[in-house]
Design a protein around this motif. Structure first.
Motif, PDB file in Angstrom:
ATOM      1  N   SER A  37      -0.760   3.001 -16.310  1.00 29.16           N
ATOM      2  CA  SER A  37      -1.352   1.787 -16.866  1.00 29.16           C
ATOM      3  C   SER A  37      -0.598   1.404 -18.122  1.00 29.16           C
ATOM      4  O   SER A  37      -0.021   2.262 -18.810  1.00 29.16           O
ATOM      5  CB  SER A  37      -2.833   2.006 -17.182  1.00 29.16           C
ATOM      6  OG  SER A  37      -3.419   0.818 -17.701  1.00 29.16           O
ATOM      7  N   TYR A  45      -7.729  -1.651 -12.908  1.00 31.79           N
ATOM      8  CA  TYR A  45      -8.447  -0.405 -12.630  1.00 31.79           C
ATOM      9  C   TYR A  45      -9.959  -0.609 -12.707  1.00 31.79           C
ATOM     10  O   TYR A  45     -10.715  -0.031 -11.921  1.00 31.79           O
ATOM     11  CB  TYR A  45      -8.006   0.684 -13.603  1.00 31.79           C
ATOM     12  CG  TYR A  45      -6.652   1.280 -13.292  1.00 31.79           C
ATOM     13  CD1 TYR A  45      -6.449   2.046 -12.146  1.00 31.79           C
ATOM     14  CD2 TYR A  45      -5.566   1.075 -14.140  1.00 31.79           C
ATOM     15  CE1 TYR A  45      -5.207   2.592 -11.860  1.00 31.79           C
ATOM     16  CE2 TYR A  45      -4.320   1.623 -13.859  1.00 31.79           C
ATOM     17  CZ  TYR A  45      -4.148   2.378 -12.719  1.00 31.79           C
ATOM     18  OH  TYR A  45      -2.921   2.923 -12.422  1.00 31.79           O
ATOM     19  N   GLU A  59      -1.257   6.430 -19.506  1.00 32.93           N
ATOM     20  CA  GLU A  59      -1.235   5.162 -20.232  1.00 32.93           C
ATOM     21  C   GLU A  59      -0.008   5.067 -21.129  1.00 32.93           C
ATOM     22  O   GLU A  59       0.411   6.041 -21.758  1.00 32.93           O
ATOM     23  CB  GLU A  59      -2.499   5.053 -21.085  1.00 32.93           C
ATOM     24  CG  GLU A  59      -2.648   3.736 -21.822  1.00 32.93           C
ATOM     25  CD  GLU A  59      -3.947   3.677 -22.620  1.00 32.93           C
ATOM     26  OE1 GLU A  59      -4.235   2.610 -23.185  1.00 32.93           O
ATOM     27  OE2 GLU A  59      -4.669   4.692 -22.668  1.00 32.93           O
TER      28      GLU A  59
END
Length: 542
Positions: free
Chosen positions: A318, A296, A341
């Motif tokens: 992520s 990213y 995340e």
């Protein structure tokens, strides 16, 4: 837990009626083969839907299942027996899932190997697993050389996506011509749900890599626990995982999750450069994007990023490293999406802590994923309270039962009751969000993979121009971890820039490429303690 016998592993330590399985309503028959994740799409009438798409080709579910059957029949023709290993050294193309599911359906055990592996480490994988058959892309064929194949059982190398160049070791077969002679129908092997299905290897940061064994039901469990709760995929989704299939994270993203619901996977072979990623997003219009903090960062800082069209994406995820607030905000500015995340491991197969769309805290690995039990304990094994730091333990039915041929490491990591001791230090807040505080040992993650600084230090020390050195972990401004080498050269007259490149290349050639020190500082001598040891605290202040 029973011992491996004749290629069969039964995991009696965490039964399928565990707390986690009951929580997500997961049940599976005793006789089960993981290839059903792919082949159930035919039963569901999804044979004409696209399974994989990308520059390397498109396959419908009907076509991919036919390819997998040919692979399974082909492997059987080579004399493989139930539980025998097949090493897969492949880039992300349609050949990967076809060979994987073909092996599993026929009752064999594929090994998913990192394609950055050098020949000497490949030799260990071949030797440790006893694999007599390997599959590789033509681009990687030269890696299977005398060094890689020395003292191994490898006798057949099947080459995909190109010509099978003659080699001095193993019979080399071109897959296209070889597969043409096999049937596109294959009944699944009568495997047990707790039978060995496939392996992945750890990064080997602390000595020899560990063969992480996964069972027939593990893929289905990770999908039921994580994907249904977080991703909520449907047939219309296209999943684009930049992390490769040989990683547990990428494997779930590109194989398990989309195939479980009849969605499609966008496959991108080659190096994941920003321009290639941007082009793939615009051409193939994926809906769910999987990346790492390092990726990213590269994408948001790439020249011309803002001119690209990201409107097809509905979700970005992520894992593996701590995501900084800056990268989170830059990606949202670029695409309009917030990054979700999470945290997982190869031992658990995928993510067991995760933020959620609409329920997130920046800098946290998130909350417990349904289907997994999470505990934070001190070094004495006592559970700690919210707000206190503890080592994270995780239990779920996708946990590996053992490391292959490593009873010492199995006992160290896989504890009584099926718990996995992760070695990660966390603090949990009152809302159940977990915040990473480092490792219980010296391991750090660089570019999403574990690195042991001492291993890099010992490698650098072997360079003839290095008198002494120390390698330490440093935290970057965006909270990612990196490696710094402090070096005393054996010569006084040298160009620092040239010496840095030389030493970095030296490490890349002898270890896996991602393990090289990103920063090299040259000093006249290393600081020492009163006992003559390197003063590592003083190094941090340099």
């Amino acid at each position: 837990m029973s011992k491996p016998q004749d290629g069969l592993i039964i995991n009696d330590q965490v039964p399928l009626d565990s707390v986690g399985a009951c929580e997500i309503g997961f049940s599976i028959p005793a006789r089960y083969n993981a290839s059903q994740i792919l082949f159930d799409n035919l039963t569901a009438g999804r044979g004409d839907r696209v399974a994989v798409i990308g520059l390397s080709g498109t396959r419908t579910y009907q076509e991919l299942c036919a390819d997998a059957c040919k692979w399974g029949n082909g492997f059987r023709s080579l004399g493989l027996q139930r539980g025998d290993r097949v090493l897969l050294f492949l880039d992300d193309t349609p050949a990967y899932p076809a060979a994987f599911f073909g092996a599993v359906r026929a009752g064999f055990v594929p090994l998913l190997i990192n394609t950055l592996t050098p020949p000497d480490l490949l030799q260990f994988y071949l030797s440790d697993s006893g694999a007599s058959v390997a599959v590789t892309d033509a681009a990687f064929g030269a890696i299977f050389n005398e060094t890689a194949c020395r003292d191994t059982a490898l006798r057949t190398l099947i080459v995909v996506n190109g010509t099978a160049e003659a080699g001095s070791v193993a019979t080399r077969l071109a897959s296209e011509q070889w597969l043409a002679g096999f049937s596109d129908e294959l009944a699944e092997a009568d495997t047990h749900r707790n039978e060995m299905a496939f392996w992945m290897y750890s990064s080997g940061s602390t000595g020899r890599p560990k063969g992480i064994v996964h069972l027939q039901h593990d893929m289905a469990y990770s999908e039921a626990a994580f994907a249904r709760d977080i991703l909520k995929l449907s047939q219309v989704d296209i999943c684009f995982s930049v992390p490769k299939m040989f990683f547990a994270y990428g494997f779930g993203n590109s194989v398990t999750f989309p195939f479980s619901v009849g969605a499609a996977a966008l496959l991108l072979p080659g190096q994941p450069k920003p321009d290639a990623i941007f082009a793939a997003v615009e051409q193939f219009r994926p809906t769910v994007f999987f990346g790492l903090p390092t990726l990213y960062t590269a994408l948001t800082k790439a020249a011309g990023a803002a001119k690209h069209d990201f409107s097809s994406l509905r979700l970005s995820l992520s894992a593996a490293e701590v995501l900084s607030a800056d990268v989170f905000k830059e990606w949202k500015t670029l695409t309009g999406l917030e990054i979700v995340e999470g945290l997982g491991s190869t031992e658990v197969l995928h993510i067991y802590l995760s933020n959620r769309p609409g329920a997130k805290k920046l800098g946290s690995a998130g909350q417990r994923v349904p289907g997994y039990e999470i505990a934070l304990k001190d070094k004495d094994g006592e559970t700690v309270a919210d707000g206190e730091e503890g080592i994270l333990w995780v239990r779920g039915d996708s946990n590996t039962p053992l490391y292959w041929n490593r009873p010492d490491k199995t006992a160290e990591t896989i504890r009584e009751g099926g718990w996995i001791y992760t070695g990660d230090r966390f603090v949990r807040d009152s809302e159940g969000f977990h915040f990473f505080r480092g490792r219980a040992d010296d391991l750090i993650k660089v570019s999403g993979q574990w690195v042991y600084p001492l291993e890099v230090e010992l490698c650098l020390a072997e360079h003839p121009n290095v008198r002494e050195c120390a390698v330490l972990a440093v935290e970057l401004a965006d909270r990612r971890m990196s490696l710094k080498a402090v070096v005393v050269m054996d010569v006084n007259d040298f160009d620092a820039a040239e010496a840095t490149q030389m030493l970095q290349s030296f490490v890349k050639e002898r270890l896996l490429p991602y393990k090289y020190p990103r920063e090299v500082q040259f000093v006249s001598e290393l600081p020492k303690t009163g006992t003559g040891k390197i003063d590592r605290q003083a190094l941090l202040r340099l």
